[in-house]
Design an enzyme around this catalytic site. Structure first.
Site, PDB file in Angstrom:
ATOM      1  N   ASP A   1     -11.036 -23.331 -33.062  1.00 29.77           N
ATOM      2  CA  ASP A   1     -10.543 -24.657 -32.703  1.00 29.77           C
ATOM      3  C   ASP A   1     -10.967 -25.245 -31.357  1.00 29.77           C
ATOM      4  O   ASP A   1     -11.494 -26.338 -31.299  1.00 29.77           O
ATOM      5  CB  ASP A   1      -9.008 -24.657 -32.759  1.00 29.77           C
ATOM      6  CG  ASP A   1      -8.472 -24.117 -34.080  1.00 29.77           C
ATOM      7  OD1 ASP A   1      -9.279 -23.758 -34.964  1.00 29.77           O
ATOM      8  OD2 ASP A   1      -7.242 -24.063 -34.234  1.00 29.77           O
TER       9      ASP A   1
ATOM     10  N   GLU B   1      -3.292 -11.444 -32.767  1.00 30.11           N
ATOM     11  CA  GLU B   1      -4.224 -12.482 -33.221  1.00 30.11           C
ATOM     12  C   GLU B   1      -5.563 -12.386 -32.470  1.00 30.11           C
ATOM     13  O   GLU B   1      -6.629 -12.467 -33.070  1.00 30.11           O
ATOM     14  CB  GLU B   1      -3.567 -13.854 -32.967  1.00 30.11           C
ATOM     15  CG  GLU B   1      -4.275 -15.040 -33.547  1.00 30.11           C
ATOM     16  CD  GLU B   1      -3.529 -16.352 -33.253  1.00 30.11           C
ATOM     17  OE1 GLU B   1      -2.565 -16.337 -32.454  1.00 30.11           O
ATOM     18  OE2 GLU B   1      -3.914 -17.387 -33.830  1.00 30.11           O
TER      19      GLU B   1
HETATM   20  C1  9WN Z   1      -5.017 -24.803 -36.876  1.00 31.22           C
HETATM   21  C2  9WN Z   1      -4.167 -19.586 -38.818  1.00 31.22           C
HETATM   22  C3  9WN Z   1      -5.130 -20.478 -38.058  1.00 31.22           C
HETATM   23  C4  9WN Z   1      -6.592 -19.955 -38.134  1.00 31.22           C
HETATM   24  C5  9WN Z   1      -7.509 -20.659 -37.145  1.00 31.22           C
HETATM   25  C6  9WN Z   1      -6.877 -20.613 -35.762  1.00 31.22           C
HETATM   26  C7  9WN Z   1      -5.486 -21.241 -35.786  1.00 31.22           C
HETATM   27  C8  9WN Z   1      -4.460 -23.467 -36.366  1.00 31.22           C
HETATM   28  C9  9WN Z   1      -3.581 -23.747 -35.162  1.00 31.22           C
HETATM   29  O1  9WN Z   1      -4.674 -20.545 -36.705  1.00 31.22           O
HETATM   30  O2  9WN Z   1      -5.608 -22.620 -36.088  1.00 31.22           O
HETATM   31  O3  9WN Z   1      -5.684 -24.609 -38.076  1.00 31.22           O
HETATM   32  O4  9WN Z   1      -2.551 -24.400 -35.361  1.00 31.22           O
HETATM   33  O5  9WN Z   1      -3.910 -23.316 -34.044  1.00 31.22           O
HETATM   34  O6  9WN Z   1      -7.703 -21.234 -34.829  1.00 31.22           O
HETATM   35  O7  9WN Z   1      -8.782 -20.043 -37.154  1.00 31.22           O
HETATM   36  O8  9WN Z   1      -7.067 -20.112 -39.431  1.00 31.22           O
HETATM   37  O9  9WN Z   1      -4.295 -18.264 -38.406  1.00 31.22           O
END
Ligand code: 9WN
Length: 420
Positions: free
Chosen positions: A158, A382
Site C-alpha cells: 500500500d 504481519e
Molecule cells: C488495505 C489484509 C491487507 C493486505 C494488504 C495490506 C493491508 C489493507 C489495509 O492488509 O491492506 O487493503 O487496510 O491496510 O497492505 O497487502 O492484503 O491483510
C-alpha cells in the site's frame, strides 16, 4: 517444529469464518483477495477440502467484468474503515471496487499438485473464473503494457515509496470527513499517514462516483501507475494457469498470448538509472526511481538478471532479517512503517518461489532461515523490522501462519510436494 506447526494451524482455524479466513482478528475483519489465496495454500497442508473452499468463496464474488475484488464484506463489522457503504459497489455480498495481486492461479496450481486426486474436479470448477480474471487483467489493466494499478491498495504494498510520485498528484483535501479504525488496533507509527489516507479515500470516492466503470477509472482516475510486483505476479500466474489449463485438457493459446505480450512489456519498466525494474507513473511516464520488493519478484517470472541481482544483494545485505520492502539506503526508508521498509514473511515466501524457479536454492535457503528466525523469535506477525526483528502490525496473522506451514517452517524433507 511441532509446536509452531500446531500454533500455525490453530491460527488458520481461529481466523476461519466458514468458507473464508480473516487476515487477522480486529484489524482486518473481512475476506481479502490475496490473503485468501495464501490461506488456501496453508490449509492445503492439513485440510485440502477447506483449501479449495477458500478459493471457491473468493471467486464467487467475481464481478461480471471478470475483476475479483480486494475485499469481500461478508458480515458487517464497524472495526474497519472504509466499509461497504464507502465503496458503494452495489454487489451482493458487498465488495470493494478494486482488485489485488492475482496470486490465486499460482496458489491453485500448488494446492492441486499437492493432491491432484482431490484437486482436479475443484480446479476444473475454478478454471473459468480464473481465466476471466486473467482476461480482465490483460484487456483492462495491461492496455499500457505492464500491469497497471488505479489505487495503491491494489498493489498489496500500500504505502511503499513506489507510489509516492503518483500519490503526490492525488488531491485528498476535499474528502468527506471520516474516522480511521486501523490506528486503534495497532501502533499508528507502523501505519500509513493521514495524508495517505485522505488520498486513498479520494480515489475511492472517484471510483464510486464513476460507478466503478473501468474505462472512466483508467482514463480519468486520479492515480494510474505500472506496478512491477503485480506485473511479475501476473506473468507467473498466466504461466501457472496455462499449466493448469493444459492438464485439464483446455486450449491455452489465449493465455500463452497474454504471457507473451506481458513479457514483451518488461523493458518499459526497466529503469537504467536505478539499475532495476521500477514503478512508473502511466499519466506522465516518470519512473518512481526507488527500489522496492516488487522489483525482486522478477524471479517469479524468470525475469531477473545480474544487474538486478546486484541490487537485491545490496538491499538484503544492508539488513539482518529477510528482504526489506524498500531500499534501506533510500531517504524514504522506515524500518517499521508498513511497506516502507519492514520485511513481510508473505513476500519472502513469494520471492522464495521465484528463487526456486530460477534454481537459486542458495538464496531460497537464506531467506527461509531468516524468515524462520523472525517467526521463532516473535510469532506470526504481519511484518517485522528487518534491522532488529521487532514484530509489527497485526498478530496471529493468517498468511504468516500459512507460509510457515508451506515454506518458512519446513525443511526440504517436510516440504509440500511442488514447493521445495
Ligand atoms: C488495505 C489484509 C491487507 C493486505 C494488504 C495490506 C493491508 C489493507 C489495509 O492488509 O491492506 O487493503 O487496510 O491496510 O497492505 O497487502 O492484503 O491483510
Amino acid at each position: 517444529m511441532s509446536t509452531l506447526d500446531d500454533r500455525a494451524r490453530q491460527i488458520l482455524r481461529k481466523n476461519d469464518r466458514g468458507g473464508y479466513t480473516l487476515p487477522t482478528h480486529g484489524l482486518y475483519p473481512y475476506q481479502w483477495n490475496w490473503d485468501s489465496a495464501f490461506a488456501a495454500w496453508g490449509f492445503s497442508t492439513f485440510d485440502i477440502v477447506r483449501a479449495w473452499d477458500e478459493l471457491d468463496t473468493l471467486m464467487a464474488s467475481q464481478w461480471d467484468s471478470g475483476m475479483v475484488p480486494h475485499i469481500i464484506f461478508h458480515r458487517p463489522d464497524p472495526g474497519y474503515f472504509p466499509g461497504p457503504e464507502i465503496w458503494g459497489t452495489g454487489q451482493e455480498p458487498a465488495t470493494s471496487g478494486i482488485t489485488q495481486p492475482p496470486v490465486a492461479a499460482t496458489m491453485a496450481r500448488l494446492i492441486w499438485e499437492s493432491d491432484p486426486a482431490t484437486g482436479s474436479a475443484r480446479l476444473e470448477a475454478l478454471y473459468p473464473g480464473l481465466l476471466n480474471w486473467h482476461r480482465w487483467w490483460h484487456e483492462v489493466r495491461c492496455s499500457h503494457g505492464p500491469a497497471a494499478i488505479t489505487h495503491p491498495w491494489e498493489s498489496g504494498r500500500d504505502n511503499c515509496p513506489d507510489w509516492d510520485i503518483g500519490m503526490a498528484d492525488v488531491d485528498g483535501s476535499g474528502v468527506t470527513p471520516y474516522t480511521r479504525r486501523d490506528t486503534s488496533h495497532v501502533d499508528p507509527a507502523m501505519r500509513p499517514t493521514k495524508q495517505d489516507y485522505d488520498r486513498y479515500i479520494a480515489m475511492v470516492e472517484f471510483g464510486r462516483n464513476a460507478g466503478w466503470d473501468d474505462t472512466t477509472i483508467m482514463r480519468q482516475g486520479p492515480f494510474l501507475m505500472a506496478d512491477p510486483g503485480i506485473t511479475f505476479i501476473l506473468l507467473r500466474a498466466h504461466q501457472d494457469l496455462a499449466v493448469i489449463g493444459r492438464a485439464l485438457g483446455h486450449d491455452v493459446r489465449e493465455i500463452e498470448g497474454w504471457a507473451h505480450t506481458l513479457r514483451a512489456a518488461l523493458p518499459s519498466i526497466w529503469n537504467d538509472r536505478l539499475k532495476a525494474y521500477d514503478a512508473r507513473n502511466l499519466r506522465t511516464g516518470a519512473f518512481a526511481n526507488v527500489l522496492g520488493s516488487g522489483a525482486f519478484l522478477a524471479y517469479l517470472a524468470n525475469a531477473a538478471n545480474p544487474t538486478l541481482e546486484a541490487q537485491l544483494m545490496r538491499v538484503w545485505n544492508a539488513v539482518n532479517y529477510g528482504i526489506p520492502s524498500a531500499d534501506p539506503q533510500a531517504a524514504s526508508f522506515d524500518p517499521r512503517k508498513y511497506w516502507r521498509g519492514p520485511t513481510w514473511p508473505v513476500i519472502n515466501a513469494l520471492l522464495a518461489i521465484g528463487f526456486k524457479t530460477a534454481g537459486r536454492h542458495d538464496l531460497e535457503r537464506r531467506l527461509r532461515d531468516e524468515t524462520q528466525t523472525l517467526i521463532r523469535k516473535h510469532g506470526f506477525y504481519e511484518y517485522f523490522d528487518p534491522l532488529d526483528a521487532t514484530p509489527c502490525g497485526g498478530s496471529d496473522f493468517t498468511w504468516t501462519a500459512a507460509i510457515w506451514l508451506t515454506w518458512a517452517g519446513r525443511t526440504p524433507e517436510t516440504a509440500q510436494k511442488g514447493t521445495a
